[in-house]
Structures are given as C-alpha cells and as structure tokens.
Design a protein around this motif. Sequence first.
Motif, PDB file in Angstrom:
ATOM      1  N   ALA A 156       0.837  -1.209   0.000  1.00 53.44           N
ATOM      2  CA  ALA A 156       0.000   0.000   0.000  1.00 53.44           C
ATOM      3  C   ALA A 156       0.872   1.259   0.000  1.00 53.44           C
ATOM      4  CB  ALA A 156      -0.927  -0.005   1.215  1.00 53.44           C
ATOM      5  N   ASP A 157       2.045   1.163   0.626  1.00 48.05           N
ATOM      6  CA  ASP A 157       2.947   2.307   0.798  1.00 48.05           C
ATOM      7  C   ASP A 157       3.966   2.381  -0.360  1.00 48.05           C
ATOM      8  OD1 ASP A 157       4.200   4.463   2.018  1.00 48.05           O
ATOM      9  OD2 ASP A 157       5.392   3.205   3.365  1.00 48.05           O
ATOM     10  N   ASN A 158       3.506   2.081  -1.574  1.00 50.18           N
ATOM     11  CA  ASN A 158       4.357   2.151  -2.788  1.00 50.18           C
ATOM     12  C   ASN A 158       5.647   1.358  -2.624  1.00 50.18           C
ATOM     13  OD1 ASN A 158       4.831   2.878  -5.467  1.00 50.18           O
ATOM     14  ND2 ASN A 158       5.865   4.795  -4.915  1.00 50.18           N
ATOM     15  N   ALA A 159       5.517   0.169  -2.019  1.00 51.96           N
ATOM     16  CA  ALA A 159       6.675  -0.725  -1.821  1.00 51.96           C
ATOM     17  C   ALA A 159       7.793  -0.016  -1.053  1.00 51.96           C
ATOM     18  CB  ALA A 159       7.163  -1.298  -3.146  1.00 51.96           C
ATOM     19  N   SER A 160       7.398   0.895  -0.165  1.00 56.00           N
ATOM     20  CA  SER A 160       8.355   1.610   0.704  1.00 56.00           C
ATOM     21  C   SER A 160       9.409   2.371  -0.107  1.00 56.00           C
ATOM     22  CB  SER A 160       9.050   0.634   1.674  1.00 56.00           C
ATOM     23  OG  SER A 160       8.128  -0.182   2.342  1.00 56.00           O
ATOM     24  N   SER A 161       9.076   2.752  -1.320  1.00 57.70           N
ATOM     25  CA  SER A 161      10.099   3.451  -2.125  1.00 57.70           C
ATOM     26  C   SER A 161      10.121   4.935  -1.777  1.00 57.70           C
ATOM     27  CB  SER A 161       9.838   3.249  -3.612  1.00 57.70           C
ATOM     28  OG  SER A 161       8.604   3.814  -3.947  1.00 57.70           O
ATOM     29  N   ALA A 162      11.282   5.548  -1.981  1.00 56.90           N
ATOM     30  CA  ALA A 162      11.409   6.974  -1.667  1.00 56.90           C
ATOM     31  C   ALA A 162      12.251   7.708  -2.714  1.00 56.90           C
ATOM     32  CB  ALA A 162      12.013   7.159  -0.284  1.00 56.90           C
ATOM     33  N   MET A 163      13.458   7.249  -2.941  1.00 57.06           N
ATOM     34  CA  MET A 163      14.364   7.892  -3.902  1.00 57.06           C
ATOM     35  C   MET A 163      15.221   6.801  -4.549  1.00 57.06           C
ATOM     36  SD  MET A 163      15.865  10.945  -1.536  1.00 57.06           S
ATOM     37  CE  MET A 163      14.861  12.262  -0.888  1.00 57.06           C
ATOM     38  N   PHE A 164      15.892   7.156  -5.625  1.00 58.24           N
ATOM     39  CA  PHE A 164      16.866   6.222  -6.187  1.00 58.24           C
ATOM     40  C   PHE A 164      17.960   7.004  -6.898  1.00 58.24           C
ATOM     41  CE2 PHE A 164      15.507   6.309 -10.693  1.00 58.24           C
ATOM     42  CZ  PHE A 164      14.243   6.874 -10.568  1.00 58.24           C
ATOM     43  N   VAL A 165      19.151   6.404  -6.891  1.00 58.54           N
ATOM     44  CA  VAL A 165      20.316   7.029  -7.520  1.00 58.54           C
ATOM     45  C   VAL A 165      20.821   6.091  -8.607  1.00 58.54           C
ATOM     46  CG1 VAL A 165      22.587   8.056  -7.133  1.00 58.54           C
ATOM     47  CG2 VAL A 165      20.964   7.893  -5.239  1.00 58.54           C
ATOM     48  N   LEU A 166      21.008   6.631  -9.796  1.00 62.26           N
ATOM     49  CA  LEU A 166      21.518   5.809 -10.900  1.00 62.26           C
ATOM     50  C   LEU A 166      22.968   6.158 -11.184  1.00 62.26           C
ATOM     51  CD1 LEU A 166      18.473   6.051 -13.346  1.00 62.26           C
ATOM     52  CD2 LEU A 166      19.044   4.172 -11.784  1.00 62.26           C
ATOM     53  N   GLY A 167      23.765   5.148 -11.432  1.00 59.56           N
ATOM     54  CA  GLY A 167      25.140   5.360 -11.856  1.00 59.56           C
ATOM     55  C   GLY A 167      25.156   5.969 -13.249  1.00 59.56           C
ATOM     56  N   SER A 168      26.335   6.409 -13.695  1.00 58.73           N
ATOM     57  CA  SER A 168      26.381   7.127 -14.968  1.00 58.73           C
ATOM     58  C   SER A 168      27.109   6.355 -16.062  1.00 58.73           C
ATOM     59  CB  SER A 168      27.032   8.501 -14.754  1.00 58.73           C
ATOM     60  OG  SER A 168      28.204   8.375 -13.997  1.00 58.73           O
ATOM     61  N   ARG A 169      27.382   5.035 -15.781  1.00 54.09           N
ATOM     62  CA  ARG A 169      28.093   4.253 -16.807  1.00 54.09           C
ATOM     63  C   ARG A 169      27.213   3.111 -17.302  1.00 54.09           C
ATOM     64  NH1 ARG A 169      32.952   0.607 -15.153  1.00 54.09           N
ATOM     65  NH2 ARG A 169      32.412  -0.959 -16.694  1.00 54.09           N
ATOM     66  N   PRO A 170      26.517   3.303 -18.453  1.00 53.29           N
ATOM     67  CA  PRO A 170      25.648   2.237 -18.960  1.00 53.29           C
ATOM     68  C   PRO A 170      26.459   1.060 -19.481  1.00 53.29           C
ATOM     69  CG  PRO A 170      25.603   4.151 -20.432  1.00 53.29           C
ATOM     70  CD  PRO A 170      26.526   4.498 -19.311  1.00 53.29           C
ATOM     71  N   VAL A 171      26.039  -0.153 -19.123  1.00 49.40           N
ATOM     72  CA  VAL A 171      26.776  -1.364 -19.534  1.00 49.40           C
ATOM     73  C   VAL A 171      25.788  -2.330 -20.195  1.00 49.40           C
ATOM     74  CG1 VAL A 171      28.174  -3.303 -18.708  1.00 49.40           C
ATOM     75  CG2 VAL A 171      28.332  -1.080 -17.561  1.00 49.40           C
ATOM     76  N   PRO A 172      26.124  -2.849 -21.381  1.00 50.38           N
ATOM     77  CA  PRO A 172      25.234  -3.833 -22.015  1.00 50.38           C
ATOM     78  C   PRO A 172      25.215  -5.147 -21.227  1.00 50.38           C
ATOM     79  CG  PRO A 172      27.126  -3.308 -23.440  1.00 50.38           C
ATOM     80  CD  PRO A 172      27.293  -2.514 -22.187  1.00 50.38           C
ATOM     81  N   LEU A 173      24.086  -5.854 -21.239  1.00 46.60           N
ATOM     82  CA  LEU A 173      23.983  -7.112 -20.474  1.00 46.60           C
ATOM     83  C   LEU A 173      25.023  -8.128 -20.921  1.00 46.60           C
ATOM     84  CD1 LEU A 173      20.148  -7.726 -19.982  1.00 46.60           C
ATOM     85  CD2 LEU A 173      21.821  -6.736 -18.410  1.00 46.60           C
ATOM     86  N   ALA A 174      25.413  -8.080 -22.225  1.00 44.26           N
ATOM     87  CA  ALA A 174      26.392  -9.052 -22.743  1.00 44.26           C
ATOM     88  C   ALA A 174      27.718  -8.968 -21.992  1.00 44.26           C
ATOM     89  CB  ALA A 174      26.625  -8.803 -24.230  1.00 44.26           C
ATOM     90  N   ASP A 175      27.990  -7.827 -21.384  1.00 40.14           N
ATOM     91  CA  ASP A 175      29.272  -7.649 -20.687  1.00 40.14           C
ATOM     92  C   ASP A 175      29.190  -7.994 -19.204  1.00 40.14           C
ATOM     93  OD1 ASP A 175      30.098  -6.764 -23.101  1.00 40.14           O
ATOM     94  OD2 ASP A 175      30.306  -4.653 -22.538  1.00 40.14           O
ATOM     95  N   LEU A 176      28.047  -8.522 -18.742  1.00 42.60           N
ATOM     96  CA  LEU A 176      27.859  -8.724 -17.300  1.00 42.60           C
ATOM     97  C   LEU A 176      27.565 -10.172 -16.948  1.00 42.60           C
ATOM     98  CD1 LEU A 176      25.515  -5.681 -16.617  1.00 42.60           C
ATOM     99  CD2 LEU A 176      27.893  -5.925 -15.850  1.00 42.60           C
ATOM    100  N   ASP A 177      28.054 -10.575 -15.767  1.00 39.54           N
ATOM    101  CA  ASP A 177      27.622 -11.839 -15.155  1.00 39.54           C
ATOM    102  C   ASP A 177      26.655 -11.414 -14.045  1.00 39.54           C
ATOM    103  OD1 ASP A 177      27.250 -14.089 -13.654  1.00 39.54           O
ATOM    104  OD2 ASP A 177      29.356 -14.304 -13.050  1.00 39.54           O
ATOM    105  N   LEU A 178      25.371 -11.336 -14.363  1.00 41.89           N
ATOM    106  CA  LEU A 178      24.429 -10.743 -13.403  1.00 41.89           C
ATOM    107  C   LEU A 178      24.374 -11.492 -12.076  1.00 41.89           C
ATOM    108  CD1 LEU A 178      21.419  -9.572 -15.618  1.00 41.89           C
ATOM    109  CD2 LEU A 178      23.025  -8.139 -14.367  1.00 41.89           C
ATOM    110  N   PRO A 179      24.160 -12.826 -12.063  1.00 40.18           N
ATOM    111  CA  PRO A 179      24.088 -13.487 -10.745  1.00 40.18           C
ATOM    112  C   PRO A 179      25.427 -13.500 -10.031  1.00 40.18           C
ATOM    113  CG  PRO A 179      23.831 -15.097 -12.515  1.00 40.18           C
ATOM    114  CD  PRO A 179      23.843 -13.739 -13.163  1.00 40.18           C
ATOM    115  N   GLY A 180      26.522 -13.518 -10.798  1.00 38.65           N
ATOM    116  CA  GLY A 180      27.854 -13.625 -10.178  1.00 38.65           C
ATOM    117  C   GLY A 180      28.435 -12.289  -9.738  1.00 38.65           C
ATOM    118  N   ALA A 181      27.771 -11.186 -10.070  1.00 33.55           N
ATOM    119  CA  ALA A 181      28.345  -9.864  -9.775  1.00 33.55           C
ATOM    120  C   ALA A 181      28.377  -9.617  -8.266  1.00 33.55           C
ATOM    121  CB  ALA A 181      27.529  -8.778 -10.475  1.00 33.55           C
TER     122      ALA A 181
END
Length: 261
Positions: A156-181
């Motif tokens: 009900a409380d918008n999933a307790s969200s308030a603010m968010f900060v995004l990094g400034s270096r976009p990375v394609p998924l092909a370059d990432l090991d998502l679960p292993g990061a």
Amino acid sequence: MSGQLIPSLATRLRNAECTGQPVPPVRGDIAQDDMALAYAVQQANVEARRAQGERIVGRKIGLTSLAVQKQLSVDQPDFGALFANMAYGDGQPMPLSRLIQPKVEAEIALVLKHDLTQAQHTFADIIGATDYALAAIEVVDSRIQNWDIRFVDTVADNASSAMFVLGSRPVPLADLDLPGAAMTLARDGEVVSQGSGAACLGNPLNAAVWLADMMVKMGTPLRAGDVLMTGALGPMVAVTAPGTFTAQIDGLGSVRAVFSE
Ligand SMILES: C[C@H](O)CC(=O)C(=O)O
C-alpha cells in the motif's frame, strides 16, 4: 466499503509522506492476503501524484531477498512506482529532510528500449528489451511507524520506495555476469553491506521477468525507457546522519548516494 477505504488509507499514507509524520500500519484495515486491496491503495496515490503532474519513470521491485520474504511471510516480491522527482544522479546531494526513516540498498537497474507486453515473459524477452544496466542505490523509507510492516503495509505504501540514484556508466547485459556480480556497499569508506546478483531471486533477470508479467496483469505493461530497480543485492542499511554511501558492483562500477542535512 472498500470504495471509501481505498482513498482514506491512501490519504493517510500520502499525508505521512508529505508531513514526515509516520502512521500506524494499515494492515488493521486490509486483510493480510488482500493483495488486490493493498495495490489499489498504492494505485490511488500513484494517480494522485500523476494528477499533480508527477511523471512515472519506471518501477522498483521489492522483497526479492528470500530472507526478507520469510520475515514478512510472503513467497513473492512486490513492486512500486518510480517518479522523476525521486531520481538523483550519482553523487547529487539528497536532503534527509525529505525522508522519515531512510535505508539504502545497492541494486542493479535495467533501462528498457522496448515495451514488455507478453502475458508470460522469458529471460530472452527481458534481455532483448534491455538497453543497458546501471549500478544503482535505492533509498527506501516507510511511512509506517518504526518500519512495523507486513506485506500489505509495504504494498500500500508504494513498496516503501522513496528515492533512487543511478550510476552514470551504462553497460550492455552481454558484458555482465548478473548473478555472479559481487556487490559492496560502504558508508564513508566503511563496508556496511555485501552481496551479489544471486541474492536477488537467484538472478536480477528473475525479478525482471516477475515484474514484466505482473505489470501486464495489472494493465500497465512496462514501456521503453522505463527504469527497473531490480531489488536489493544485500542487506538494507539505515541512514542515520549525513554522509556518503558508495556501492561497487562487479562489471558496473560504482555509484554514490550522498545525504545532506
Ligand atoms: C521494504 C522494501 O520493499 C525493501 C526492498 O526494497 C527490497 O527488499 O528490495
């Protein structure tokens, strides 16, 4: 009955956010399994914000860690709306005066380049629709006194969200090991939380699939340009004073959440 209940609970939570005065849990008025009613309260405040000119820029996924799910006796995540005025850039000061009892968590954000409109999505659908990933920090806050929440309170409380900060270096998924990061979160240089991509439902893509399906079910599919905050990679940490939190995520680099008076 719920005709009056929805606006009344939504107003209670919205007033808490605007005044900075937290309120008692809403679960006394919403049955613990009445997810539909809890999301209707969330949606009422989303509509109220949109009516005031606020712009939705994406969604957050919460309760992606099995430990937190167990704590709240649920077996699924939840979601909330992200608005443009909740977004901060890497290192941009965030005033603590806008928050009640904030906590931070390091996350992987995905930014979409295509809509996701299928009833059931696959990893391939999410990968194909993702433009890039970013290191991110979510600032969660509860409008419920002392974070005394169960599932319906946070939904009900918008999933307790308030603010968010995004990094400034976009990375394609092909370059990432998502679960292993591996992720490290430090407060003014001292490590306060650690984890990895696998802590988010085994893989942040699992969380994204869940969200994409859920948003279609709710009649508001994810759209190109949306930012997805996929969920915490490690334990949340309370923010009790001005200072800087730096999240470092393998392959994605770092992002800083700076809290000012
Ligand atoms: C209560 C919040 O939804 C916590 C959160 O954002 C997460 O579990 O991630």
